[in-house]
Structure formats: structure tokens, C-alpha cells
Design an enzyme around this catalytic site. Structure first.
Site, PDB file in Angstrom:
ATOM      1  N   ARG A   5       0.857  -1.200   0.000  1.00 50.03           N
ATOM      2  CA  ARG A   5       0.000   0.000   0.000  1.00 50.03           C
ATOM      3  C   ARG A   5       0.882   1.235   0.000  1.00 50.03           C
ATOM      4  O   ARG A   5       0.639   2.190  -0.723  1.00 50.03           O
ATOM      5  CB  ARG A   5      -0.933  -0.011   1.211  1.00 50.03           C
ATOM      6  CG  ARG A   5      -2.222  -0.784   1.017  1.00 50.03           C
ATOM      7  CD  ARG A   5      -2.041  -2.198   0.524  1.00 50.03           C
ATOM      8  NE  ARG A   5      -3.268  -2.936   0.401  1.00 50.03           N
ATOM      9  CZ  ARG A   5      -3.780  -3.721   1.360  1.00 50.03           C
ATOM     10  NH1 ARG A   5      -3.137  -3.894   2.504  1.00 50.03           N
ATOM     11  NH2 ARG A   5      -4.923  -4.342   1.160  1.00 50.03           N
TER      12      ARG A   5
ATOM     13  N   ASP B 143       0.203  -6.658  -3.334  1.00 51.01           N
ATOM     14  CA  ASP B 143      -1.222  -6.422  -3.065  1.00 51.01           C
ATOM     15  C   ASP B 143      -1.808  -5.687  -4.272  1.00 51.01           C
ATOM     16  O   ASP B 143      -1.120  -5.465  -5.275  1.00 51.01           O
ATOM     17  CB  ASP B 143      -1.424  -5.644  -1.757  1.00 51.01           C
ATOM     18  CG  ASP B 143      -2.697  -6.089  -1.043  1.00 51.01           C
ATOM     19  OD1 ASP B 143      -3.783  -6.005  -1.664  1.00 51.01           O
ATOM     20  OD2 ASP B 143      -2.613  -6.534   0.110  1.00 51.01           O
TER      21      ASP B 143
ATOM     22  N   HIS C  87      -6.400 -10.012  -3.823  1.00 45.41           N
ATOM     23  CA  HIS C  87      -5.403  -8.938  -3.653  1.00 45.41           C
ATOM     24  C   HIS C  87      -4.336  -9.013  -4.742  1.00 45.41           C
ATOM     25  O   HIS C  87      -3.140  -8.874  -4.467  1.00 45.41           O
ATOM     26  CB  HIS C  87      -4.776  -8.998  -2.253  1.00 45.41           C
ATOM     27  CG  HIS C  87      -5.722  -8.565  -1.164  1.00 45.41           C
ATOM     28  ND1 HIS C  87      -6.111  -7.255  -0.997  1.00 45.41           N
ATOM     29  CD2 HIS C  87      -6.373  -9.273  -0.206  1.00 45.41           C
ATOM     30  CE1 HIS C  87      -6.949  -7.169   0.028  1.00 45.41           C
ATOM     31  NE2 HIS C  87      -7.125  -8.382   0.509  1.00 45.41           N
TER      32      HIS C  87
ATOM     33  N   ASP D 199      -6.490 -14.359   1.859  1.00 50.64           N
ATOM     34  CA  ASP D 199      -7.605 -13.635   2.476  1.00 50.64           C
ATOM     35  C   ASP D 199      -8.408 -12.862   1.432  1.00 50.64           C
ATOM     36  O   ASP D 199      -7.906 -12.558   0.348  1.00 50.64           O
ATOM     37  CB  ASP D 199      -7.073 -12.640   3.528  1.00 50.64           C
ATOM     38  CG  ASP D 199      -6.118 -11.623   2.932  1.00 50.64           C
ATOM     39  OD1 ASP D 199      -5.290 -12.023   2.086  1.00 50.64           O
ATOM     40  OD2 ASP D 199      -6.203 -10.427   3.280  1.00 50.64           O
ATOM     41  N   GLU D 200      -9.625 -12.558   1.810  1.00 51.23           N
ATOM     42  CA  GLU D 200     -10.470 -11.589   1.097  1.00 51.23           C
ATOM     43  C   GLU D 200     -10.429 -11.777  -0.424  1.00 51.23           C
ATOM     44  O   GLU D 200     -10.090 -10.859  -1.159  1.00 51.23           O
ATOM     45  CB  GLU D 200     -10.013 -10.162   1.460  1.00 51.23           C
ATOM     46  CG  GLU D 200     -10.169  -9.860   2.932  1.00 51.23           C
ATOM     47  CD  GLU D 200      -9.677  -8.469   3.321  1.00 51.23           C
ATOM     48  OE1 GLU D 200     -10.320  -7.855   4.178  1.00 51.23           O
ATOM     49  OE2 GLU D 200      -8.649  -7.997   2.780  1.00 51.23           O
TER      50      GLU D 200
ATOM     51  N   TRP E 206      -6.714 -13.937  11.812  1.00 51.68           N
ATOM     52  CA  TRP E 206      -6.804 -12.473  11.884  1.00 51.68           C
ATOM     53  C   TRP E 206      -8.222 -12.004  12.143  1.00 51.68           C
ATOM     54  O   TRP E 206      -8.429 -10.948  12.730  1.00 51.68           O
ATOM     55  CB  TRP E 206      -6.250 -11.837  10.603  1.00 51.68           C
ATOM     56  CG  TRP E 206      -7.082 -11.993   9.354  1.00 51.68           C
ATOM     57  CD1 TRP E 206      -7.148 -13.090   8.552  1.00 51.68           C
ATOM     58  CD2 TRP E 206      -7.929 -11.015   8.760  1.00 51.68           C
ATOM     59  NE1 TRP E 206      -7.994 -12.864   7.495  1.00 51.68           N
ATOM     60  CE2 TRP E 206      -8.490 -11.589   7.591  1.00 51.68           C
ATOM     61  CE3 TRP E 206      -8.285  -9.697   9.099  1.00 51.68           C
ATOM     62  CZ2 TRP E 206      -9.385 -10.905   6.760  1.00 51.68           C
ATOM     63  CZ3 TRP E 206      -9.173  -9.018   8.269  1.00 51.68           C
ATOM     64  CH2 TRP E 206      -9.704  -9.614   7.116  1.00 51.68           C
TER      65      TRP E 206
ATOM     66  N   PHE F 261      -1.971  -2.898  14.129  1.00 50.41           N
ATOM     67  CA  PHE F 261      -1.361  -1.625  14.506  1.00 50.41           C
ATOM     68  C   PHE F 261      -1.705  -0.501  13.525  1.00 50.41           C
ATOM     69  O   PHE F 261      -1.211   0.620  13.667  1.00 50.41           O
ATOM     70  CB  PHE F 261       0.155  -1.780  14.658  1.00 50.41           C
ATOM     71  CG  PHE F 261       0.583  -2.579  15.868  1.00 50.41           C
ATOM     72  CD1 PHE F 261      -0.337  -3.037  16.803  1.00 50.41           C
ATOM     73  CD2 PHE F 261       1.929  -2.856  16.088  1.00 50.41           C
ATOM     74  CE1 PHE F 261       0.052  -3.778  17.917  1.00 50.41           C
ATOM     75  CE2 PHE F 261       2.339  -3.577  17.204  1.00 50.41           C
ATOM     76  CZ  PHE F 261       1.400  -4.038  18.114  1.00 50.41           C
ATOM     77  N   ASP F 262      -2.575  -0.806  12.538  1.00 48.73           N
ATOM     78  CA  ASP F 262      -3.117   0.281  11.720  1.00 48.73           C
ATOM     79  C   ASP F 262      -4.357   0.873  12.402  1.00 48.73           C
ATOM     80  O   ASP F 262      -4.891   1.878  11.942  1.00 48.73           O
ATOM     81  CB  ASP F 262      -3.444  -0.186  10.296  1.00 48.73           C
ATOM     82  CG  ASP F 262      -4.384  -1.382  10.240  1.00 48.73           C
ATOM     83  OD1 ASP F 262      -4.502  -2.126  11.254  1.00 48.73           O
ATOM     84  OD2 ASP F 262      -5.008  -1.585   9.180  1.00 48.73           O
TER      85      ASP F 262
ATOM     86  N   TRP G 140      -0.597  -2.702   8.535  1.00 48.04           N
ATOM     87  CA  TRP G 140      -1.107  -2.425   7.190  1.00 48.04           C
ATOM     88  C   TRP G 140      -0.951  -0.935   6.938  1.00 48.04           C
ATOM     89  O   TRP G 140      -1.176  -0.121   7.837  1.00 48.04           O
ATOM     90  CB  TRP G 140      -2.581  -2.841   7.079  1.00 48.04           C
ATOM     91  CG  TRP G 140      -2.800  -4.295   7.356  1.00 48.04           C
ATOM     92  CD1 TRP G 140      -3.279  -4.842   8.515  1.00 48.04           C
ATOM     93  CD2 TRP G 140      -2.515  -5.388   6.480  1.00 48.04           C
ATOM     94  NE1 TRP G 140      -3.318  -6.206   8.400  1.00 48.04           N
ATOM     95  CE2 TRP G 140      -2.863  -6.567   7.173  1.00 48.04           C
ATOM     96  CE3 TRP G 140      -2.011  -5.483   5.183  1.00 48.04           C
ATOM     97  CZ2 TRP G 140      -2.718  -7.838   6.606  1.00 48.04           C
ATOM     98  CZ3 TRP G 140      -1.866  -6.746   4.621  1.00 48.04           C
ATOM     99  CH2 TRP G 140      -2.217  -7.903   5.321  1.00 48.04           C
ATOM    100  N   THR G 141      -0.629  -0.576   5.686  1.00 47.42           N
ATOM    101  CA  THR G 141      -0.170   0.807   5.485  1.00 47.42           C
ATOM    102  C   THR G 141      -1.022   1.643   4.519  1.00 47.42           C
ATOM    103  O   THR G 141      -0.514   2.584   3.918  1.00 47.42           O
ATOM    104  CB  THR G 141       1.299   0.806   5.021  1.00 47.42           C
ATOM    105  OG1 THR G 141       1.394   0.068   3.807  1.00 47.42           O
ATOM    106  CG2 THR G 141       2.216   0.202   6.066  1.00 47.42           C
ATOM    107  N   GLU G 142      -2.305   1.301   4.387  1.00 53.23           N
ATOM    108  CA  GLU G 142      -3.149   2.174   3.562  1.00 53.23           C
ATOM    109  C   GLU G 142      -3.005   3.635   3.997  1.00 53.23           C
ATOM    110  O   GLU G 142      -2.937   4.538   3.169  1.00 53.23           O
ATOM    111  CB  GLU G 142      -4.627   1.775   3.695  1.00 53.23           C
ATOM    112  CG  GLU G 142      -5.019   0.500   2.979  1.00 53.23           C
ATOM    113  CD  GLU G 142      -4.952  -0.720   3.885  1.00 53.23           C
ATOM    114  OE1 GLU G 142      -4.139  -0.722   4.841  1.00 53.23           O
ATOM    115  OE2 GLU G 142      -5.702  -1.684   3.626  1.00 53.23           O
TER     116      GLU G 142
HETATM  117  C1  ACM Z   1      -6.115  -9.075   6.448  1.00 51.55           C
HETATM  118  O1  ACM Z   1      -6.104  -8.194   7.328  1.00 51.55           O
HETATM  119  N1  ACM Z   1      -6.823  -8.894   5.335  1.00 51.55           N
HETATM  120  C2  ACM Z   1      -5.387 -10.306   6.605  1.00 51.55           C
END
Ligand code: ACM
Length: 618
Positions: free
Chosen positions: A167, A196, A270, A333-334, A400, A427-428, A476-478
Site C-alpha cells: 500500500r 497487493d 489482492h 484472504d479476502e 486475523w 497496529f493500523d 497495514w499501510t493504507e
Molecule cells: C487481512 O487483514 N486482510 C489479513
């Protein structure tokens, strides 16, 4: 004129605290600490006597001594004549000792004339980290170490910290700095989220467009993706990737610090950046694809064709060539199933393989990838969605979405790494509810919440609990575009994670951690050039208190910092009065005033302001 406020200041005795602390100031708190009276003094004549001069722990120690201006001798024990009894005024560091320590354990004993540290491999390295934390510099060339005896080993064998570089991209220097701070706190697995929708960040020689196209997005969404309709983009191209040579350099750097790197190559979801580079990997190659410019989950996912598997196997082969560790993370994931539902190819595949549905197809996908990794002697890790449709044979599950996936996987005798967002391990998430916190993905994961997390669910049997191999926090760094913000979100929460991962549950103590040990560590991290979130002053909270006479015991959360305060309605700052210690405030009947406090660190970093309303019947 009537006196409205009486304010009494009492000086705060901040020195000697490590001596007084039950854990001798060490983070993560050791398995056992026996304090003793007195202290060992390092002076210019003190020798560091070492039986293994080439050990990584010794290299770390020499580096520490050099950087901190000590010119003490580091003596190779093997070149000394045999001596009887303790060698006075020395710090003896040895791997060849008689006695048992756990594989990652060490023992450290400090008396007033000698310090002895025993450990093997990573254990010695962790022992040196502890020793460094115990050193309090005094005047030039002199330092003290509190006397005591430490026996230590970790609670969990997997102690992980993740970083999303897709990200936002973080360069090699930053990644090394991140690894350094992990090593200081005895974490041993760096989960590197390399691909991603918004960027492919690892050079793959066979498929150069993955980085030539996939590492660049045309622009980036401004502000929060959800709950904020700014509908604004920054109109600025964004990119970055690591060459394989750079990655090898980072892998070697981490290995020197006993940190294994787990690369993550996301599939089947992703995957928009990869698909933008090679549309043939999608279920509809005729469509136009682009590297995502905003956040969330997109429907452009890998199509489970022979071509896709051939390309992914090639990619994973290159990944395995440069990452020597046992584990490869494949995401999982997702993954929205829209493209697979609309694809005749996928529907035929589901029928041909007698799969239940698209979840079954996801399982088919992941299992095929797992077989490829296993054939190369590697093991697969995936996010907990890999449970859906049937778990791959040997996979380790990263739980998660709460602990449910982890519990189910452990019950199926699979290894589990706990990393639930609900446990304060994302931690985001914001570090407090204050509007003064920076833009984040949301949520609320204050330090205390991270600290309180216990990775072992009570509903598992003792045998199943053994499958909980460890714990990890994710960054995560969005909404984290700069190193300063990454460090702000990481610290001090990573120190709480370290204690969750290392310290026996019974030895955890949040009061001791947050009040007794954190202030010194934040000052130390500041000295090393890390940014961090300054916790609010100790002794106050955002609340209303009723009454007329108030006594506060205020202390800063960073050693050497000060608590500045106002009672005049203005936001406290460095031009105001400060008090580290007792503050008495008397409020006349019928009045209410706000006591506002902020901690300012030695380097000028400040905490959020805490407003305590003192209400005497307004
Ligand atoms: C995740 O936070 N999508 C693993």
C-alpha cells in the site's frame, strides 16, 4: 481577593528506577528475575571476556559499545591463560558453559564485581539485548548494571511483526531499522507483505512487468476510504520495489539478528497489481486492468487456469531462491468470488473436480500451491480464509478475523499464529479515541489492549494449545505513507506485543510495564532516532472529578520528559508550568475548571492533551 487555586509542586525522583523495578527495566519481562542489592560498575578498565568472538551477539555488543563511546577491551577468552575463580571487573559472555538453557534462553548474573552471561545461539543474542537494556550510562566511560539474576526463555517460538510495503513502499534502510527494533525486543519473524492490489514490490526476473507495470499506480486516494466522502485523489504517480539483490541483503541483515523473514505473495485475491501487469492471469483478459488507486477489496483476482499456476509456481520458485526460511505466506484472504462465478472456465473446473462451490475452488487453488511449496521442502502459511472449503494439508493458519479460525485450525491439529485485529494486534488501528490521533483505518487498539492479549484460547485442550505456536501484530499501510507514521503506529505497541510473545502470562503486569518500564524505553528509542506515540501523562485521565480539593501525582511517560499543564483553559505547551510529581488543585465552591496536561519528551515530542474537569458544584 479570594485565592482561587492553590498549586503545590513536589519534585519527582526519577533516577535509580531500573534498580527499583521488579523486572530490572527489561522489556519483554524475563521468565524470572531475582533482584540483589548493589550494582556492577562498568569503568574504562572493565573487560568484556568472550569465548566466542565471532558470535552475532558479540558483534552486536561491540557495535553497541562503539556507538555509545565505550572503549573497553573485548578479550577472547581462548587466548587467556586459565584462571581460577571469578575474574574481577569483567563481563563474561560465554556459549561454552555447563548447564541447561532452552534453545532461545539465557542466564545472566550480575554481582558487584562481575557479570556473567550464558546462552547459546539466539539465546546469547537475547542475553546481550537484555544486558544492553540493563546498562545505565553515568559519566563518560562509566555505566552501571543493577545486580541480580535472570533466567529467561520465550513463551512462544513464533514472535512476529508484519509490514505491508504494498500500500505504501518502505525502502531498504527503513526495513533494516524496523528489523533492528524487532531484534531489540526479541521478536524473531518479520512478515513482509510484498504484493497487493496497490503495488507489486518484489522483482521477479522471469516476469519483469510485475514490477515495471505492477509496482506503479497512477495516483492515490486521499483521506479515509470509508466514512469520508472527500472523493479526492492526489494526482501523483506512486511506485517502488525491491530488487532481488536488495532482498538478499535484507534477508542476510535479518539473519544476523536471528530474524527469519516470511515473504507474502498474495493469492488468489489482492492480485490487481499482478493482473494489471499480466491480464492473462485474470478470468477475463480482454478487460482493462489497473493497479488499484484506492483501498478495500477488489474483484480482480487470479483465475485458476494452468497459465496462472505456471506463472505462480515460477514466481514462488524465485521467491524460494531468495528467501531461505521454511515458511512462505500465500495470503489467501479476502478473495471475492464474483469473477469465478462469472467464468465458464471456473464453473467447468468446479464440475470437473467435483468441488462444492467457489469456496471449494479457493481450496483447490490453495492446495495446489501448497503442494508446490511442499515439494520444494517449504511450508505454507495463509490467512484464516484458507480454512474455507477445506484446509490445505500442512498449512499454518494466521488467525486475523478474531480467534475463530485459529481455534478451528488448532482443533484440526494445524499450527496457528494468532494475530486477531480484535485483540489489539492490528497496529493500523488508532491508539486512542482522541480526535487528535492521526488518520487511521479506524478501530481502537490502545497500548493496554495490545498488552492484555493472550494468544492461547481457553477452549482448546492442552494438546490443541500446543498448536498455538505464536503471535504477531500487523502493520497495514493504507493510511501510513511515511516512516515517521509507521514508527508512530508501531511504538510503543510493539513493546507490548513483545511481552505478549515472550513473557509468561503470570509474569505480565501492565502497571509495571506502562509506568515502570515504558518511560525509559521510549527515551532510549528516541535516542536511537525512532518516532513513537507519546502516551498521555500518568496520573490523569479524560474525565470529570467531583469535589473541591484535588491531589494528583503526575509523571511523564518518557524518561527525561515533563508534564506541562494549564488550568486556564488554554492548551498546555512548553511555555506553561510543568510538574513531575505532586500537584494540588483547590477549586472554589460553585466552580469547575479543566486541568489540561501534556507530556513533552526530551526531544520535544508531545502526547495528546488530557482534560480532567474538576467540578466543585458548578
Ligand atoms: C487481512 O487483514 N486482510 C489479513
Amino acid at each position: 481577593m479570594k485565592q482561587i487555586f492553590v498549586v503545590v509542586l513536589v519534585a519527582f525522583a526519577a533516577n535509580c528506577w531500573a534498580q527499583n523495578d521488579a523486572n530490572l527495566g527489561i522489556i519483554p519481562a524475563p521468565l524470572s528475575v531475582k533482584k540483589a542489592k548493589g550494582k556492577f560498575t562498568i569503568n574504562p578498565e572493565t573487560n568484556f571476556i568472550i569465548d566466542s568472538p565471532a558470535h552475532k551477539a558479540v558483534i552486536l555488543l561491540k557495535e553497541y559499545l562503539r556507538k555509545n563511546g565505550y572503549s573497553n577491551g573485548v578479550v577472547d577468552m581462548n587466548t587467556m591463560s586459565r584462571k581460577q575463580g571469578p575474574i574481577k571487573n569483567s563481563i563474561l559472555i560465554q556459549t561454552n558453559f555447563k548447564g541447561n538453557t532452552a534453545p532461545e534462553g539465557y542466564e545472566l548474573k550480575a554481582t558487584d564485581d562481575q557479570v556473567v552471561l550464558n546462552g547459546r545461539g539466539p539465546g546469547l543474542f537475547y542475553g546481550v539485548q537484555t544486558l544492553i537494556q540493563m546498562i545505565t550510562p553515568e559519566k563518560m566511560g562509566f555505566a552501571t548494571i543493577p545486580c541480580g539474576e535472570i533466567k529467561d526463555e520465550p513463551r512462544f517460538r513464533y514472535r512476529g511483526m508484519h509490514l505491508d510495503v504494498a500500500r505504501h513502499f518502505f525502502d531498504v534502510d527503513f526495513v533494516k531499522k524496523y528489523i533492528d527494533v524487532m531484534a531489540m525486543y526479541k521478536l524473531n519473524n518479520f512478515h513482509w507483505h510484498l504484493t497487493d492490489d496497490q503495488g507489486w514490490r518484489i522483482e521477479i526476473k522471469k516476469y519483469p512487468k510485475l514490477t515495471a507495470v505492477g509496482s506503479n499506480r497512477a495516483q492515490t486516494k486521499v483521506g479515509n476510504f470509508s466514512g469520508n466522502n472527500l472523493d479526492l485523489y492526489d494526482n501523483t504517480p506512486y511506485g517502488g520495489f525491491y530488487t532481488q539483490d536488495q532482498i538478499k541483503e535484507v534477508v542476510a541483515y535479518a539473519k544476523e539478528r536471528y530474524i527469519n523473514i516470511i515473504p507474502e505473495i498474495e493469492m488468489p485475491g489482492h492480485a490487481a497489481a499482478a493482473i494489471a501487469a499480466y491480464p492473462v492471469l485474470s478470468c477475463d483478459p480482454s478487460k482493462n486492468y489497473k493497479v488499484s488507486e484506492t483501498w478495500g477489496v477488489v474483484t480482480d483476482v487470479f483465475c485458476p487456469t494452468d497459465t496462472t499456476f505456471r506463472v505462480l509456481f515460477d514466481i514462488l520458485d524465485e521467491v524460494m531462491d531468495i528467501f531461505p526460511g521454511k515458511y512462505i505466506h500465500i495470503g489467501g484472504d479476502e478473495c471475492p468470488k464474483d469473477a469465478w462465478k462469472a467464468s465458464t472456465f471456473c464453473q467447468n473446473l468446479i464440475a470437473r473436480e467435483s468441488l462444492r462451490d467457489e469456496n471449494g475452488l479457493q481450496s483447490y487453488f490453495i492446495q495446489k500451491i501448497e503442494r508446490h511449496l511442499n515439494a520444494s521442502g517449504r511450508s505454507m502459511i495463509g490467512w484464516d480464509e484458507i480454512l474455507e472449503g477445506g484446509l490445505a494439508q500442512n498449512a499454518t493458519v494466521m488467525s486475523w478475523r478474531g480467534e475463530t479460525g485459529g481455534i478451528a485450525a488448532a482443533q484440526l491439529n494445524h499450527d496457528v499464529i494468532m494475530t486477531p485485529g480484535s485483540g489489539g494486534l492490528y497496529f493500523d488501528h488508532a491508539q486512542g479515541k482522541s480526535a487528535l490521533e492521526p488518520l487511521s483505518i479506524g478501530g481502537n487498539a490502545p497500548l493496554a489492549k495490545t498488552y492484555a492479549y493472550d494468544p492461547v484460547p481457553a477452549e482448546l485442550t492442552p494438546d490443541q494449545q500446543k498448536h498455538i505456536v505464536g503471535v504477531q501484530a500487523n502493520l497495514w499501510t493504507e493510511y501510513i505513507a511515511t516512516p515517521a507514521k509507521a514508527e508512530y503506529m508501531l511504538l510503543p505497541r510493539m513493546l507490548a506485543l513483545a511481552e505478549v510473545a515472550w513473557t509468561p502470562k503470570a509474569a505480565k503486569d501492565y502497571d509495571n510495564f506502562s509506568k515502570g518500564r515504558i518511560p525509559r524505553h521510549l527515551a532510549m528509542l528516541e535516542g536511537k532516532g525512532y518516532n513513537y506515540r507519546v502516551p498521555e501523562a500518568l496520573g490523569v485521565s479524560d474525565t470529570t472529578l467531583k469535589g473541591g480539593e484535588f491531589r494528583f501525582d503526575l509523571s511523564p511517560t518518557v524518561e527525561g520528559g515533563k508534564v506541562f499543564y494549564t488550568i486556564d483553559g488554554y492548551t498546555p505547551r512548553e511555555t506553561d508550568m510543568w510538574v513531575n510529581g505532586r500537584l494540588n488543585v483547590n477549586v472554589p465552591v460553585g466552580r469547575a475548571i479543566d486541568l489540561q496536561t501534556t507530556v513533552i519528551s526530551p526531544a520535544g515530542k508531545r502526547s495528546n492533551v488530557v482534560k480532567t474537569t474538576l467540578d466543585n458544584g458548578k
